[in-house]
Design an enzyme around this catalytic site. Structure first.
Site, PDB file in Angstrom:
ATOM      1  N   ASN A 107       0.884  -1.515   0.167  1.00  7.24           N
ATOM      2  CA  ASN A 107      -0.157  -0.294  -0.125  1.00  7.24           C
ATOM      3  C   ASN A 107       1.014   1.023   0.226  1.00  7.24           C
ATOM      4  O   ASN A 107       0.316   2.726  -0.172  1.00  7.24           O
ATOM      5  CB  ASN A 107      -0.749  -0.302   1.199  1.00  7.24           C
ATOM      6  CG  ASN A 107      -1.415   1.355   1.537  1.00  7.24           C
ATOM      7  OD1 ASN A 107      -2.557   1.990   0.638  1.00  7.24           O
ATOM      8  ND2 ASN A 107      -1.290   2.264   2.613  1.00  7.24           N
ATOM      9  N   TYR A 137       3.527   8.432 -11.774  1.00  9.25           N
ATOM     10  CA  TYR A 137       2.979   7.849 -10.392  1.00  9.25           C
ATOM     11  C   TYR A 137       1.938   6.560 -11.234  1.00  9.25           C
ATOM     12  O   TYR A 137       1.959   5.868 -11.016  1.00  9.25           O
ATOM     13  CB  TYR A 137       1.852   8.715 -10.389  1.00  9.25           C
ATOM     14  CG  TYR A 137       1.156   8.493  -9.136  1.00  9.25           C
ATOM     15  CD1 TYR A 137       1.402   8.066  -7.691  1.00  9.25           C
ATOM     16  CD2 TYR A 137      -0.742   7.765  -9.541  1.00  9.25           C
ATOM     17  CE1 TYR A 137       0.464   7.786  -6.607  1.00  9.25           C
ATOM     18  CE2 TYR A 137      -1.418   8.051  -7.793  1.00  9.25           C
ATOM     19  CZ  TYR A 137      -0.667   7.653  -7.340  1.00  9.25           C
ATOM     20  OH  TYR A 137      -2.333   6.694  -6.375  1.00  9.25           O
ATOM     21  N   ALA A 138       1.619   7.618 -12.719  1.00 11.32           N
ATOM     22  CA  ALA A 138       0.816   5.859 -13.347  1.00 11.32           C
ATOM     23  C   ALA A 138       1.930   5.127 -14.061  1.00 11.32           C
ATOM     24  O   ALA A 138       1.616   4.490 -14.103  1.00 11.32           O
ATOM     25  CB  ALA A 138       0.520   7.345 -15.071  1.00 11.32           C
ATOM     26  N   SER A 171      -4.152   2.703  -8.400  1.00  3.61           N
ATOM     27  CA  SER A 171      -4.581   3.348  -8.506  1.00  3.61           C
ATOM     28  C   SER A 171      -5.690   3.150 -10.130  1.00  3.61           C
ATOM     29  O   SER A 171      -5.476   3.088 -11.013  1.00  3.61           O
ATOM     30  CB  SER A 171      -3.957   4.166  -8.976  1.00  3.61           C
ATOM     31  OG  SER A 171      -4.237   6.088  -8.927  1.00  3.61           O
ATOM     32  N   LYS A 210       1.751   2.883 -10.926  1.00  3.65           N
ATOM     33  CA  LYS A 210       0.838   1.998 -10.879  1.00  3.65           C
ATOM     34  C   LYS A 210       0.096   1.297 -11.457  1.00  3.65           C
ATOM     35  O   LYS A 210      -0.777   0.086 -11.647  1.00  3.65           O
ATOM     36  CB  LYS A 210      -0.520   3.366 -10.889  1.00  3.65           C
ATOM     37  CG  LYS A 210      -0.151   4.185  -9.657  1.00  3.65           C
ATOM     38  CD  LYS A 210      -0.338   3.155  -7.964  1.00  3.65           C
ATOM     39  CE  LYS A 210       0.227   3.877  -7.162  1.00  3.65           C
ATOM     40  NZ  LYS A 210       0.249   3.639  -5.184  1.00  3.65           N
ATOM     41  N   ILE A 242      -9.466   9.414  -2.891  1.00  2.00           N
ATOM     42  CA  ILE A 242     -10.231   8.766  -1.215  1.00  2.00           C
ATOM     43  C   ILE A 242      -9.900   9.772  -0.353  1.00  2.00           C
ATOM     44  O   ILE A 242      -8.465  10.420  -0.597  1.00  2.00           O
ATOM     45  CB  ILE A 242      -9.593   7.145  -0.828  1.00  2.00           C
ATOM     46  CG1 ILE A 242      -9.862   6.517  -2.372  1.00  2.00           C
ATOM     47  CG2 ILE A 242      -9.809   6.907   0.245  1.00  2.00           C
ATOM     48  CD1 ILE A 242     -11.015   6.086  -2.573  1.00  2.00           C
TER      49      ILE A 242
HETATM   50  P1  NAP Z   1      -1.335   8.699   2.955  1.00  2.00           P
HETATM   51  O1  NAP Z   1      -2.646   9.219   3.357  1.00  2.00           O
HETATM   52  O2  NAP Z   1      -0.013   9.120   2.256  1.00  2.00           O
HETATM   53  O3  NAP Z   1      -0.261   7.032   2.963  1.00  2.00           O
HETATM   54  C1  NAP Z   1       1.031   6.969   2.917  1.00  2.00           C
HETATM   55  C2  NAP Z   1       1.501   6.081   3.885  1.00  2.00           C
HETATM   56  O4  NAP Z   1       2.931   5.290   3.498  1.00  2.00           O
HETATM   57  C3  NAP Z   1       2.406   7.341   5.050  1.00  2.00           C
HETATM   58  O5  NAP Z   1       2.270   7.232   6.670  1.00  2.00           O
HETATM   59  C4  NAP Z   1       3.353   7.510   4.477  1.00  2.00           C
HETATM   60  O6  NAP Z   1       4.177   7.661   5.566  1.00  2.00           O
HETATM   61  C5  NAP Z   1       3.814   6.153   4.036  1.00  2.00           C
HETATM   62  N1  NAP Z   1       4.823   6.397   2.960  1.00  2.00           N
HETATM   63  C6  NAP Z   1       5.734   6.449   2.458  1.00  2.00           C
HETATM   64  N2  NAP Z   1       6.480   6.263   1.724  1.00  2.00           N
HETATM   65  C7  NAP Z   1       6.851   5.357   2.624  1.00  2.00           C
HETATM   66  C8  NAP Z   1       8.283   3.930   1.886  1.00  2.00           C
HETATM   67  N3  NAP Z   1       9.038   5.274   1.410  1.00  2.00           N
HETATM   68  N4  NAP Z   1       8.185   3.353   2.976  1.00  2.00           N
HETATM   69  C9  NAP Z   1       6.861   2.817   4.068  1.00  2.00           C
HETATM   70  N5  NAP Z   1       5.844   3.785   4.299  1.00  2.00           N
HETATM   71  C10 NAP Z   1       5.716   4.924   3.485  1.00  2.00           C
HETATM   72  O7  NAP Z   1      -1.455   8.093   1.226  1.00  2.00           O
HETATM   73  P2  NAP Z   1      -3.082   7.220   0.632  1.00  2.00           P
HETATM   74  O8  NAP Z   1      -3.595   7.936   0.424  1.00  2.00           O
HETATM   75  O9  NAP Z   1      -3.386   6.298   2.194  1.00  2.00           O
HETATM   76  O10 NAP Z   1      -2.408   6.259  -0.169  1.00  2.00           O
HETATM   77  C11 NAP Z   1      -2.097   4.795   0.245  1.00  2.00           C
HETATM   78  C12 NAP Z   1      -1.827   4.424  -1.110  1.00  2.00           C
HETATM   79  O11 NAP Z   1      -3.385   4.418  -1.820  1.00  2.00           O
HETATM   80  C13 NAP Z   1      -0.595   5.052  -2.277  1.00  2.00           C
HETATM   81  O12 NAP Z   1       0.060   3.798  -2.475  1.00  2.00           O
HETATM   82  C14 NAP Z   1      -1.908   5.576  -2.692  1.00  2.00           C
HETATM   83  O13 NAP Z   1      -1.219   5.857  -4.339  1.00  2.00           O
HETATM   84  C15 NAP Z   1      -2.841   4.909  -2.715  1.00  2.00           C
HETATM   85  N6  NAP Z   1      -4.197   5.685  -3.680  1.00  2.00           N
HETATM   86  C16 NAP Z   1      -4.706   6.581  -2.775  1.00  2.00           C
HETATM   87  C17 NAP Z   1      -5.545   7.260  -3.123  1.00  2.00           C
HETATM   88  C18 NAP Z   1      -6.208   8.170  -2.810  1.00  2.00           C
HETATM   89  O14 NAP Z   1      -7.213   9.289  -3.125  1.00  2.00           O
HETATM   90  N7  NAP Z   1      -5.963   8.691  -1.702  1.00  2.00           N
HETATM   91  C19 NAP Z   1      -5.669   6.660  -4.601  1.00  2.00           C
HETATM   92  C20 NAP Z   1      -6.054   5.917  -5.503  1.00  2.00           C
HETATM   93  C21 NAP Z   1      -4.441   5.481  -4.820  1.00  2.00           C
HETATM   94  P3  NAP Z   1       4.550   9.410   6.097  1.00  2.00           P
HETATM   95  O15 NAP Z   1       3.570  10.248   6.143  1.00  2.00           O
HETATM   96  O16 NAP Z   1       5.737   9.226   6.214  1.00  2.00           O
HETATM   97  O17 NAP Z   1       5.239  10.209   3.973  1.00  2.00           O
END
Ligand code: NAP
Length: 248
Positions: A91, A156-157, A143, A160, A189
């Site tokens: 994730n 990013y694309a 995504s 993903k 999200i």
């Molecule tokens: P988020 O709120 O930014 O949470 C991501 C978490 O991953 C944070 O705790 C972050 O830590 C941690 N992280 C970042 N880099 C890391 C690394 N190198 N090793 C280990 N942990 C790391 O993001 P989210 O929205 O929950 O997204 C989770 C996943 O869903 C991601 O892959 C994202 O691309 C995908 N996604 C999200 C959405 C959306 O709309 N939110 C849509 C499509 C896909 P820090 O806080 O310390 O940076």
């Protein structure tokens, strides 16, 4: 009996957002959960809160998924502590957006290192354990951008789309050993990753969604829990959009 009773699940990027919701849902369903995140204190806080709320056994580990050495050490610690691995949720992810003409090598490398190589690192670290057990479920969080592309998100694309390709490859390689691999494509999200987006942009995006709202992290977690569970015992190589109909 709970659906994931005594299963061991690793969730990367589990301190907040979608990862925290996935870890929480797995714990609610009876799993023992290892929460991996960049900073130990953030992982500790999420793991402690989830353990207190659910009674589940949790393990908090500081792991940068972009580092194969860190990932291998953390995976060894999970196997030493719990003796098995049933679910891996890849994730952890970041954004570093720029239009192609302005994208730097550093932005490309950082996103590919975490969002693409990180998924390889984590799954590579557990594949021998999965194979030895003859069971397991891997879920890559992709995504909708990985399928349809997005303005300003070349890096990013690419990552993903790549994790969808990896999930399908593992579905073919590992399926005969009863190890399933699938991908989930969230739409918009409500998490901190969208934090920098101006309100007008966000409102315009929400208007594109047939359901006229953003999704909640727990709505992704519910689909991940399904794919991890035996309810999905014949679901392999699937790409599930959880996006409120955004792409139709
Ligand atoms: P988020 O709120 O930014 O949470 C991501 C978490 O991953 C944070 O705790 C972050 O830590 C941690 N992280 C970042 N880099 C890391 C690394 N190198 N090793 C280990 N942990 C790391 O993001 P989210 O929205 O929950 O997204 C989770 C996943 O869903 C991601 O892959 C994202 O691309 C995908 N996604 C999200 C959405 C959306 O709309 N939110 C849509 C499509 C896909 P820090 O806080 O310390 O940076």
């Amino acid at each position: 009996m709970k659906r994931m009773q005594d299963k061991v699940v690793v969730v990367t990027g589990a301190a907040r957002g979608i990862g925290e919701a996935i870890a929480r849902r797995c714990a609610e369903e009876g799993a023992k959960v290892a929460l991996w995140d960049l900073r130990q204190q953030d992982a500790d806080a999420a793991a402690a809160a989830i353990a207190a709320d659910t009674g589940a056994e949790t393990l908090a580990q500081a792991v940068d998924v972009a580092s194969a050495a860190a990932v291998n050490a953390a995976a060894a610690a999970v196997l030493a502590r719990f003796g098995r691995i049933d679910g891996l949720v890849n994730n952890a992810g970041i954004v570093a957006d720029a239009q192609l003409k302005k994208m730097t090598e550093e932005q490309w490398d950082r996103v590919i290192g975490i969002n693409l190589k990180g998924v390889y690192n984590c799954t590579r670290a557990f594949v021998d354990a999965f194979l030895a057990q003859g069971s397991g479920s891997i879920v890559n969080i992709s995504s909708v951008v990985g399928v349809y592309g997005n303005f300003g998100q070349t890096n990013y694309a690419a990552a993903k789309a790549g994790v969808i390709g990896m999930a399908k490859s593992w579905a073919k390689e590992l399926g005969r050993k009863n190890i399933r691999a699938n991908a989930i494509c969230p739409g918009f999200i409500a998490t901190p990753i969208l934090g920098d987006m101006p309100k007008e942009v966000l409102d315009a995006l929400i208007n594109e969604v047939p359901m006229k709202r953003m999704g909640q992290p727990k709505e992704i977690a519910a689909s991940v829990a399904f794919l991890l569970s035996d309810d999905a015992s014949y679901v392999n190589g699937a790409v599930l959009e959880v996006a409120g109909g955004l792409t139709i």
